[in-house]
Design an enzyme around this catalytic site. Structure first.
Site, PDB file in Angstrom:
ATOM      1  N   LYS A 164       0.814  -1.214   0.000  1.00 60.36           N
ATOM      2  CA  LYS A 164       0.000   0.000   0.000  1.00 60.36           C
ATOM      3  C   LYS A 164       0.854   1.272   0.000  1.00 60.36           C
ATOM      4  CE  LYS A 164      -3.858  -2.349   0.224  1.00 60.36           C
ATOM      5  NZ  LYS A 164      -3.356  -3.721   0.224  1.00 60.36           N
ATOM      6  N   ASN A 185      -7.190  -3.212  -6.124  1.00 58.91           N
ATOM      7  CA  ASN A 185      -7.299  -4.659  -5.986  1.00 58.91           C
ATOM      8  C   ASN A 185      -7.039  -5.294  -7.343  1.00 58.91           C
ATOM      9  OD1 ASN A 185      -8.229  -5.071  -3.135  1.00 58.91           O
ATOM     10  ND2 ASN A 185      -9.788  -3.638  -3.846  1.00 58.91           N
ATOM     11  N   ARG A 241      -7.493  -8.045  -8.887  1.00 63.21           N
ATOM     12  CA  ARG A 241      -8.255  -9.290  -9.010  1.00 63.21           C
ATOM     13  C   ARG A 241      -9.711  -8.931  -9.250  1.00 63.21           C
ATOM     14  NH1 ARG A 241     -10.882  -8.667  -4.263  1.00 63.21           N
ATOM     15  NH2 ARG A 241      -9.716  -7.911  -2.470  1.00 63.21           N
TER      16      ARG A 241
END
Length: 446
Positions: free
Chosen positions: A116, A290, A292
């Site tokens: 992050k 994200n 995915r």
């Protein structure tokens, strides 16, 4: 196009991928643990192989065994679903090394967005607004206090490798910080093998808005509009919807264009989601990416008519996107709730054997099931029973359909969170669209 795909996952997302593969004429290979021998995804796949014992580390995270099964079953590609190995850079790289197509982004992008702190730095370079905070790992609680005092409380203490709210805490004082730092660091290390922590300024009563993107290998990137995921409990999403009632048309266009710009700066490929916090004045800030498919992807599919899993597979097979941004339309309103085996008051998991399962049907009602009528919800995995998705001509109709569908759901043998979901849907603030991330904390006690 691939002739056979292995799904390196379980539960409803494995079933979801299998369904699209069947539609595309692709054979499927499932993996299962000893605890999942009777699971729906095992029965629905063309082939299924035992991968290990009940514990996740012994089965669904057992990369060597998964690779052996992939070779023996002669698959050409691996779909990781969400969770488990889906954002594991080493797994994606191992697939490439074994000559398998990984149905997702490149390992390097997974690695960059999985950290992050690094992700924040990359977004700043790309000109994407980020929440005020730091771009380095905190050494200890003393440094965390020093940084928090400069930024100004309240702040969010976060795990750099985190996800799903794990290792994240709202902190309002130096005293709280001393207690929070060590505990969250240990928890992050336990879940992710990485205890690195950083700090972001707390945005008061924000909306959680995420943008679904699709990108092929030829530089074509589109967004599929937004989802609002503001109804959360302990940073875990409870209800998702598309589109957002809150965004005005100008912000909607800007946030979509910003997501595409961010993805282009990374050389992104396949499906992904860029999450933003949006304040009361429609200012938006990058939160995370994200790499995915998301749990809540069905609401986007419902309003756009695009099968995101199908697009993932086509992109991984080397095909171009077959539509442009101008061709991505929005129609109607969709809602999704996650039905869990958990106590609706304490929210503790409620594992056990289902004694009955009655699923409502009807126009505009969709289910993504993780169980069947006699399944046992084990303590080994996430206690998700099903996702219920509804679509209406507008938000009011969608809420009405969702309420009726939840009333008709009949699950016995275990406790579920359906009463809590019904309470949210009935609340005046929710029906008005006043759905900030503080909603559950502020109103659930009522």
């Amino acid at each position: 196009m691939f002739s056979k795909v292995l799904i390196a996952n379980r539960g409803e997302i494995a079933c979801r991928v299998i369904r699209t593969c069947k539609k595309m004429g692709i054979n499927t290979v499932a993996i299962y643990s000893e605890a999942d021998h009777d699971a729906p995804h095992v029965k629905q796949a063309d082939e299924a192989y035992l991968v290990g014992g009940p514990r996740v580390a012994d089965s669904y995270l057992n990369v060597d065994t998964i690779m052996r099964i992939a070779k023996e079953s002669k698959v050409e590609a691996v779909h990781p679903g969400y969770g488990l190995l889906s954002e594991n850079e080493l797994f994606a790289r191992r697939c490439e090394q074994e000559g398998l197509s990984f149905i997702g982004p490149t390992p390097d992008v997974i690695l960059a967005m999985g950290d992050k702190i690094e992700a924040r730095g990359l977004m700043i370079k790309a000109g994407v607004p980020v929440v005020p905070g730091i771009l380095h790992e905190l050494k200890n609680a003393d440094e965390a206090i020093e940084v928090a005092e400069k930024i100004g409380y309240p702040i969010m203490l976060k795990a750099s490798a985190g996800g799903g709210g794990i290792g994240m805490q709202f902190v309002t004082s130096n005293e709280e910080m001393r207690k929070a730092f060590e505990g969250n660091q240990k928890r992050a290390h336990s879940f992710f093998g990485n205890g690195a922590m950083y700090i972001e300024k707390f945005i008061e009563n924000p909306r959680h808005i995420e943008i679904q993107i699709l990108a092929d290998s030829y530089g074509n990137i589109v967004h599929l509009w937004e989802r609002e995921c503001s109804i959360q409990r302990r940073n875990q999403k409870v209800i998702e919807e598309a589109p957002s009632l809150f965004l005005n048309d100008e912000t909607r266009l800007q946030i979509g264009e910003t997501a595409v710009k961010a993805a282009k700066s990374l050389g992104y490929r396949n499906a992904g989601t860029i999450e933003f916090l949006v304040d009361a004045n429609q200012h938006f800030y990058f939160l995370e990416m994200n790499t995915r498919i998301q749990v809540e992807h069905p609401v986007t599919e419902e309003i756009t008519g695009i099968d995101i899993v199908e697009e993932q597979i086509k992109i991984a097979a080397g095909m171009c996107l077959s539509f442009s941004q101008k061709e991505v339309k929005r129609e109607g309103h969709a809602l999704e709730v996650r039905i869990y085996a958990e106590d609706p008051v304490t929210f503790y998991p409620s594992p056990g054997k289902l004694t009955s399962l009655v699923i409502p049907d009807g126009d505009g009602i969709r289910h993504e099931l993780a169980v069947h009528h006699s399944s046992t919800v084990t303590p080994y995995y996430d206690p998700l029973i099903a996702k219920l998705i509804v679509k209406g001509k507008n938000r009011e109709e969608a809420i009405s359909k969702m309420k009726e569908a939840l009333d008709r759901y009949k699950i016995t043998g275990i406790k579920t969170n359906i009463p809590m979901l019904q309470n949210v849907l009935l609340h005046e603030k929710f029906r008005k669209g006043e759905t900030t991330t503080s909603f559950v904390k502020n109103y659930l006690q009522e």
